[in-house]
Structure formats: C-alpha cells, structure tokens
Scaffold this active site. Structure first.
Site, PDB file in Angstrom:
ATOM      1  N   CYS A   1       0.914  -1.229   0.249  1.00  0.00           N
ATOM      2  CA  CYS A   1       0.018  -0.009  -0.063  1.00  0.00           C
ATOM      3  C   CYS A   1       0.980   1.216  -0.092  1.00  0.00           C
ATOM      4  O   CYS A   1       0.392   2.302  -0.159  1.00  0.00           O
ATOM      5  CB  CYS A   1      -1.104   0.124   1.056  1.00  0.00           C
TER       6      CYS A   1
ATOM      7  N   HIS B   1      -8.893   3.844  -1.424  1.00  0.00           N
ATOM      8  CA  HIS B   1      -7.566   3.338  -1.282  1.00  0.00           C
ATOM      9  C   HIS B   1      -7.418   2.457  -2.541  1.00  0.00           C
ATOM     10  O   HIS B   1      -7.167   1.476  -2.180  1.00  0.00           O
ATOM     11  CB  HIS B   1      -7.506   2.429  -0.004  1.00  0.00           C
TER      12      HIS B   1
END
Length: 390
Positions: A85, A336
């Site tokens: 991420c 996200h």
C-alpha cells in the site's frame, strides 16, 4: 543533495471505474498534472510508477512501458515500484532521489490501481497475502481487517480506546469525503450507523474499513534550477522523505498498539526537515482502518501514546483543531486504490499548501505552510513519511 519541488499534480476520480481501462484511467490523472505544471511532456526525463497489482488486479504485467507509450513519454527512463500500500510513496521517493542526486531535472510519479476488475473475495486474498503468506495467511487465514482488529483490541485493552472512538474517525473522514468531488464515497455517516454496520473482524465493522477503489494520481517533480527556468510561481518543496521498515511477521513484533516503522520514518523526516510535529499545519495519514488513524496520531507525535482517542473526541483533528487530518476524506472515504494512495496524499497536500481548496470548504488555515504525508505498506512493513513546505 539539491532541492526538489512538486510543480504539477493531477488526479482521476476515485471509485468503481468500469467506464475506463487502466491506461485511460492513468491518462486522466496525467493530463491534469501536465496542465497544472504548464510543461510539455518532452521536459520529463524519468517516469516512476507506484502499483502493487500488475497482472493481479489488472491485465498488464509490465505497465511502465505501456504507460510511457500511452502518455507520449517513450524514450525516457521508466520503472515500477512495489511496496504494497506504500507503492505510491516509494515511487515518489525514487523520483525525488533521482532529482536530488542530479540524475535528472524533471520526473513524473504516477500511482494507480484498478481493483474492481476482480471480485471482492479475490481482492481480500491478494491483500491478505501482503502479510506473511505461509505462516499467517495460508495456515491461519489472516486478512487485513483481521490484522488491524488485533491492533484495535490491543489498543483498547491498554489505553481504554472504545468502539465509539473508532466510529468518530469514520464520521470525520466521511464528512470531508462528502465535500471532495474526487472521493469514492461522498456520503456522511453517523456514529450510530458506524456502530450498527456489519461486523467484519471484531471490533472492526464495515464502516471502520476503507473501500476497494480504482484510481490514479500523477505528481510532477523538478529540480530547483528547473523551477527557476520554468518560472513556477508556487513550487511546493519536498523538505524531507523519511522511510523505514518493520518485521514482516507480526508474531515477531514486540508491540501491537502502534507501528514502529511510522515512528522511525517520521523521526527521520522531522530531523531532515528541521521541524517538529507541532509545526505541521495539515496531515494525510494512512487510515486503511479507523484504528490505524488513531495509532498514526500517536506514532507521528501529534499526541502522547494512548492519547489518540482524546484527540478525535475533542475534534482536534478537524479543520480548526490542533492538527487537521485527512481533510480530503482519507483512505476511509476518498478511497484506497493501493498504488495511488501515497501520491493522492501529495496531491491533496500540494493543493492545501497552495490554498486551492477554499471553494470545496475544506481549506485548512496555514500558519507555517508545512504539511505531512504518511503512507504505510502492509501492516507497517513499509513506511514513507513526506514533509512538504511552501
């Protein structure tokens, strides 16, 4: 090391983007950043991509060459960076280091992911494999909601944090997401709605978790000499990039109430930028789950350990508070798209430092013109903390 500035930013709309393919999604962000910087693509010498899902979430195995061709950048240096991420943060750092070390004068970083080309169970498996596959996912079925549920339980046990504290993070970030036209979820929620949403991994509920999103963000960087040559009137300088890692296996960690990599990366960044946490005007932190934002308050030094719940309850992380956090909706509401997130934080903070968000009602009053981005990969295996200054 020479000075490096952000001179152009662009972002696609985040959300379920079945209306475009991966290259069209990226071009949406790229075009905005070129227009924002008012430069020709011919000025760009290096392309760094942030993406964790090549050939998994989308069909391309080697996206860098395809993106360069589609955006008219063929012939320049190209590479893809993967740090789960934090892939966007790692790609930005790579471009920064190339300019700071005088390898190139202008570079572009594009973070992106197209996660809705596969179904939700497959995405949960892919992200779950970003911990320790053999000993945590394969043998014990750990998913990322489960990892952060462990952190939430440990924080609750040690500091008395409760489920309403977590819900207040979601309420705040959804409020700002509702004011952001690029956000995936533009809908406010109440504490009661968060507490009554379906349990995903106790104590985390559906509205404690960020959505699965498609999206792309583009950032153009330039050396101090190039900024002067181009006549950029409002460069946003990268004052520091701090970085750190942490043990991949959570069973080998000594604490479950915070991320050591965040502490180390932020301290490096504060030293390099010669600023303290008290001087930060606005921050973007990695709120993949509500407990992650509360731990970030503490690990970044915005309050003492265990006092994160007080910060959210007192409204100190709202606009007008001590340290406004995630005023674009954060991962929680803006979305996200894994590789895009680190770049999306820089996009928002650049606009905040230029004071361009007034019309959206999300502009943070600037005192020191200093902002901080906190991008985490995995459960802290990677961390990049970037400090920007106008």
């Amino acid at each position: 090391m020479r000075k490096v500035a952000v001179i152009g930013v662009g972002s696609s709309k985040f959300g379920v983007r079945n209306d475009v393919n991966i290259l069209e999604l990226i071009f949406e962000a790229f075009k905005h950043s070129i227009d924002d910087a008012s430069i020709s693509p011919k000025e760009i010498e290096l392309l760094t991509l942030g993406s964790a899902g090549a050939a998994l979430w989308y069909e391309e195995v080697t996206p860098a060459a395809l993106v360069a061709e589609y955006c008219g950048l063929s012939g320049i240096g190209i590479l893809r960076c993967e740090a789960a991420c934090a892939s966007g943060g790692s790609a930005l750092a790579t471009a920064y280091w190339a300019i700071a070390s005088k390898q190139v004068d202008v570079a572009i970083t594009i973070g992106f992911e197209k996660m809705w080309q596969v179904d939700t169970p497959f995405t949960i498996e892919l992200i779950g494999r970003a911990g320790h596959y053999l000993w945590e996912f394969h043998n014990f079925g750990m998913t990322f909601p489960a990892y952060y549920a462990l952190y939430a339980r440990a924080h609750m046990s040690k500091y008395g944090t409760d489920e309403e504290d977590l819900a207040l993070v979601a309420v705040k970030n959804h409020k700002y997401g509702s004011m952001n036209p690029l956000a995936h979820i533009q809908k406010r929620v109440t504490v009661e709605e968060v507490l009554n949403s379906p349990i995903i991994a106790s104590p985390l509920k559906l509205l404690d978790c960020c959505p699965i999103s498609d999206g792309a963000t583009s950032i153009i960087l330039a050396s101090e000499d190039k900024v002067r040559e181009l006549g950029i009137d409002t460069p946003i300088w990268i004052a520091a990039i701090g970085f750190a890692s942490e043990k991949a296996s959570i069973n080998k960690r000594s604490s479950y109430v915070g991320l050591e990599s965040t502490v180390i990366a932020s301290q490096r960044a504060y030293r390099m930028a010669k600023v303290s946490p008290e001087q930060i005007d606005v921050a973007e932190v990695h709120d993949c789950f509500t407990i992650a934002e509360i731990m970030a308050y503490e690990d970044l030094g915005f309050c003492k350990k265990g006092e994160g719940r007080r910060l959210i309850r007192e409204g100190q992380t709202e606009i007008g508070g001590k340290i406004p956090v995630n005023v674009d909706g954060g991962l929680k509401a803006k979305g996200h798209p894994i590789g895009a997130t680190g770049c999306s934080m820089i996009y928002e903070l650049t606009r905040q430092l230029r004071e361009e968000v007034t019309k959206e009602g999300r502009q943070v009053p600037m005192k020191n013109y200093v902002a901080l981005a906190h991008n985490v990969g995995g459960t802290g295996q990677y961390c990049y903390v970037t400090i920007l200054r106008r």
